[in-house]
Design a protein around this motif. Structure first.
Motif, PDB file in Angstrom:
ATOM      1  N   ILE A  80       0.905  -1.053  -0.033  1.00 55.26           N
ATOM      2  CA  ILE A  80       0.118   0.063  -0.021  1.00 55.26           C
ATOM      3  C   ILE A  80       0.993   1.334   0.052  1.00 55.26           C
ATOM      4  O   ILE A  80       0.578   2.038  -0.593  1.00 55.26           O
ATOM      5  CB  ILE A  80      -1.087  -0.077   1.261  1.00 55.26           C
ATOM      6  N   VAL A  81       1.898   1.544   0.915  1.00 58.59           N
ATOM      7  CA  VAL A  81       2.874   2.435   0.768  1.00 58.59           C
ATOM      8  C   VAL A  81       3.423   2.419  -0.547  1.00 58.59           C
ATOM      9  O   VAL A  81       3.706   3.669  -1.105  1.00 58.59           O
ATOM     10  CB  VAL A  81       4.094   2.405   1.912  1.00 58.59           C
ATOM     11  N   ALA A  82       3.878   1.555  -1.226  1.00 57.25           N
ATOM     12  CA  ALA A  82       4.647   1.698  -2.209  1.00 57.25           C
ATOM     13  C   ALA A  82       3.552   2.021  -3.587  1.00 57.25           C
ATOM     14  O   ALA A  82       4.102   2.953  -4.284  1.00 57.25           O
ATOM     15  CB  ALA A  82       5.052   0.120  -2.934  1.00 57.25           C
ATOM     16  N   ASP A  83       2.085   1.687  -3.531  1.00 58.15           N
ATOM     17  CA  ASP A  83       1.496   2.165  -4.387  1.00 58.15           C
ATOM     18  C   ASP A  83       1.240   3.822  -4.100  1.00 58.15           C
ATOM     19  O   ASP A  83       1.207   4.429  -5.224  1.00 58.15           O
ATOM     20  CB  ASP A  83       0.065   1.647  -4.183  1.00 58.15           C
ATOM     21  N   GLU A  84       1.120   4.257  -3.029  1.00 58.15           N
ATOM     22  CA  GLU A  84       0.992   5.647  -2.560  1.00 58.15           C
ATOM     23  C   GLU A  84       2.182   6.254  -3.222  1.00 58.15           C
ATOM     24  O   GLU A  84       2.016   7.223  -3.792  1.00 58.15           O
ATOM     25  CB  GLU A  84       0.852   5.855  -1.148  1.00 58.15           C
ATOM     26  N   LEU A  85       3.434   5.892  -2.867  1.00 53.03           N
ATOM     27  CA  LEU A  85       4.572   6.759  -3.393  1.00 53.03           C
ATOM     28  C   LEU A  85       4.863   6.706  -4.903  1.00 53.03           C
ATOM     29  O   LEU A  85       5.310   7.547  -5.448  1.00 53.03           O
ATOM     30  CB  LEU A  85       5.746   5.531  -2.901  1.00 53.03           C
ATOM     31  N   ARG A 104       6.511  12.696  -4.320  1.00 54.76           N
ATOM     32  CA  ARG A 104       6.977  13.627  -3.314  1.00 54.76           C
ATOM     33  C   ARG A 104       6.281  13.452  -2.218  1.00 54.76           C
ATOM     34  O   ARG A 104       5.975  14.540  -1.473  1.00 54.76           O
ATOM     35  CB  ARG A 104       6.882  15.100  -3.954  1.00 54.76           C
ATOM     36  N   ILE A 105       5.721  12.382  -1.996  1.00 58.10           N
ATOM     37  CA  ILE A 105       4.663  12.082  -0.917  1.00 58.10           C
ATOM     38  C   ILE A 105       5.342  12.382   0.649  1.00 58.10           C
ATOM     39  O   ILE A 105       6.548  12.265   0.994  1.00 58.10           O
ATOM     40  CB  ILE A 105       4.239  10.828  -0.609  1.00 58.10           C
ATOM     41  N   VAL A 106       4.499  12.959   1.495  1.00 55.81           N
ATOM     42  CA  VAL A 106       5.111  13.309   2.788  1.00 55.81           C
ATOM     43  C   VAL A 106       4.306  11.990   3.766  1.00 55.81           C
ATOM     44  O   VAL A 106       3.346  11.892   3.733  1.00 55.81           O
ATOM     45  CB  VAL A 106       4.541  14.776   3.251  1.00 55.81           C
ATOM     46  N   ILE A 119       0.781  16.153   6.117  1.00 55.25           N
ATOM     47  CA  ILE A 119       1.115  14.700   5.909  1.00 55.25           C
ATOM     48  C   ILE A 119       0.305  13.827   4.968  1.00 55.25           C
ATOM     49  O   ILE A 119      -1.009  14.079   5.048  1.00 55.25           O
ATOM     50  CB  ILE A 119       1.224  13.911   7.377  1.00 55.25           C
ATOM     51  N   ASP A 120       0.626  13.417   3.841  1.00 57.64           N
ATOM     52  CA  ASP A 120       0.062  12.918   3.023  1.00 57.64           C
ATOM     53  C   ASP A 120      -0.668  11.339   3.444  1.00 57.64           C
ATOM     54  O   ASP A 120      -1.641  11.166   3.286  1.00 57.64           O
ATOM     55  CB  ASP A 120       0.664  12.493   1.586  1.00 57.64           C
ATOM     56  N   PHE A 121       0.346  10.724   3.883  1.00 64.09           N
ATOM     57  CA  PHE A 121      -0.120   9.219   4.440  1.00 64.09           C
ATOM     58  C   PHE A 121       0.563   9.056   5.783  1.00 64.09           C
ATOM     59  O   PHE A 121       1.800   9.027   5.773  1.00 64.09           O
ATOM     60  CB  PHE A 121       0.548   8.303   3.427  1.00 64.09           C
ATOM     61  N   GLY A 165      14.650  -2.094  -7.088  1.00 66.05           N
ATOM     62  CA  GLY A 165      14.466  -0.931  -7.993  1.00 66.05           C
ATOM     63  C   GLY A 165      13.108  -0.849  -8.201  1.00 66.05           C
ATOM     64  O   GLY A 165      12.709   0.058  -9.335  1.00 66.05           O
ATOM     65  N   LYS A 166      12.269  -1.210  -7.519  1.00 68.44           N
ATOM     66  CA  LYS A 166      10.663  -1.250  -7.699  1.00 68.44           C
ATOM     67  C   LYS A 166      10.295   0.389  -7.306  1.00 68.44           C
ATOM     68  O   LYS A 166       9.293   1.078  -7.660  1.00 68.44           O
ATOM     69  CB  LYS A 166       9.933  -2.008  -7.079  1.00 68.44           C
ATOM     70  N   ILE A 167      11.050   0.653  -6.291  1.00 68.50           N
ATOM     71  CA  ILE A 167      10.470   2.254  -5.686  1.00 68.50           C
ATOM     72  C   ILE A 167      11.587   2.946  -5.398  1.00 68.50           C
ATOM     73  O   ILE A 167      12.977   2.437  -4.949  1.00 68.50           O
ATOM     74  CB  ILE A 167       9.586   1.914  -4.446  1.00 68.50           C
ATOM     75  N   SER A 168      11.474   4.695  -5.151  1.00 70.36           N
ATOM     76  CA  SER A 168      12.545   5.328  -4.867  1.00 70.36           C
ATOM     77  C   SER A 168      12.099   6.235  -3.922  1.00 70.36           C
ATOM     78  O   SER A 168      11.030   6.622  -3.943  1.00 70.36           O
ATOM     79  CB  SER A 168      13.261   5.989  -6.104  1.00 70.36           C
ATOM     80  N   PHE A 169      12.886   6.632  -2.791  1.00 69.27           N
ATOM     81  CA  PHE A 169      12.510   7.716  -1.706  1.00 69.27           C
ATOM     82  C   PHE A 169      13.182   8.999  -1.935  1.00 69.27           C
ATOM     83  O   PHE A 169      13.176   9.683  -1.085  1.00 69.27           O
ATOM     84  CB  PHE A 169      12.530   6.753  -0.333  1.00 69.27           C
ATOM     85  N   LYS A 170      13.962   8.910  -3.102  1.00 72.83           N
ATOM     86  CA  LYS A 170      14.576  10.163  -3.301  1.00 72.83           C
ATOM     87  C   LYS A 170      13.901  11.578  -2.992  1.00 72.83           C
ATOM     88  O   LYS A 170      14.554  12.537  -2.699  1.00 72.83           O
ATOM     89  CB  LYS A 170      15.246  10.032  -4.509  1.00 72.83           C
TER      90      LYS A 170
END
Ligand code: F6R
Length: 242
Positions: free
Chosen positions: A19-24, A29-31, A126-128, A54-59
């Motif tokens: 769920i977090v990955a989908d939001e991201l 630029r999620i908070v 905060i978004d999520f 390599g599926k998600i990035s938090f940059k």
């Protein structure tokens, strides 16, 4: 409210991370609002795996942690600063300046709380928000009380919380008695909230939080009023739900 009852802790961790990955993915630029404790550890591990694959990035992600013990330095192995770095931040590509945790060593605690709240507002809110729940129904360190505390503030920890958290310390005497925590308003202003609970010690708190009266005596019950709440519990934590 969306309620997911999954088999066990591993499934809870995988589902929460998905769920977090989908939001991201839908908002790079999620908070994020983040908890510490035992519950989110599996979710953090899953997210680290997804990052390594390599599926998600938090940059471009910004994070705000819910709370920190008063009087513990960043180097202290029991500080939430260390917890987040050891268990999550040091394994992903998040920028250190984009991670925020209240400073438990601040000389002026009230000012630190005000500034923390200002920073959340400046980031756009905060978004999520991801939450665990205490055995006594606390969220963040908002302990059972006669009223719902507002924004980030200093709090005296409940005896039951000191007892529960002593498992991470050498002795119960070393558990700090005070903490800084986002308040109920800070939490409720988040655009979406995901509450996680695992194990039978959480069953009563979950029952009260989701199906009991809304009362500051069980702080998590206020989440019933949030318009976008996702709850993931495993079978043990959800055992008392009707
Ligand atoms: C920690 C926090 C707490 C925990 C709660 C459950 O940042 O905000 O509310 O989520 O105490 O802790 P665990 O997951 O260790 O059972």
């Amino acid at each position: 409210m969306e309620l997911l009852i999954v088999k066990d802790y591993d499934e809870l961790s995988r589902k929460a991370a998905e769920i977090v990955a989908d939001e991201l993915k839908s908002n790079p630029r999620i908070v994020l609002g983040l908890p510490t404790g035992a519950t989110p550890l599996g979710m953090y591990r899953e997210l680290i795996e997804m990052y390594k694959e390599g599926k998600i990035s938090f940059k471009d992600v910004i994070t705000f942690n819910l709370d920190e013990y008063e009087g513990l330095s960043k180097e202290d192995p029991n500080s939430y600063y260390r917890f987040m770095n050891d268990n999550f931040f040091s394994h992903i590509d998040i920028k250190e300046e984009n991670t925020n945790i209240p400073d438990g060593m601040a000389v002026d605690i009230e000012r630190e709380c005000r500034e923390y709240e200002d920073k959340i507002a400046k980031s756009g809110g905060i978004d999520f928000m991801i939450l665990g729940i205490g055995n006594n129904g606390h969220i963040g360190f908002n302990e059972p009380a006669e009223f719902f505390p507002g924004f980030t503030h200093r709090v005296k920890l409940a005896e039951s919380t000191i007892q529960a958290n002593s498992r991470f310390f050498d002795s119960i005497d070393h558990v700090p008695r005070y903490a800084l925590t986002m308040g109920i308003k800070s939490i409720m202003h988040s655009k979406k909230i995901m509450l996680l609970a695992s194990g039978k010690a959480k069953a009563e708190a979950i029952k009260g939080a989701l199906q009991g009266p809304i009362t500051p005596k069980l702080p998590a019950s206020v989440l019933q009023l949030h318009r976008h709440l996702i709850v993931i519990v495993d079978e043990e934590a959800g055992a008392l739900l009707e």
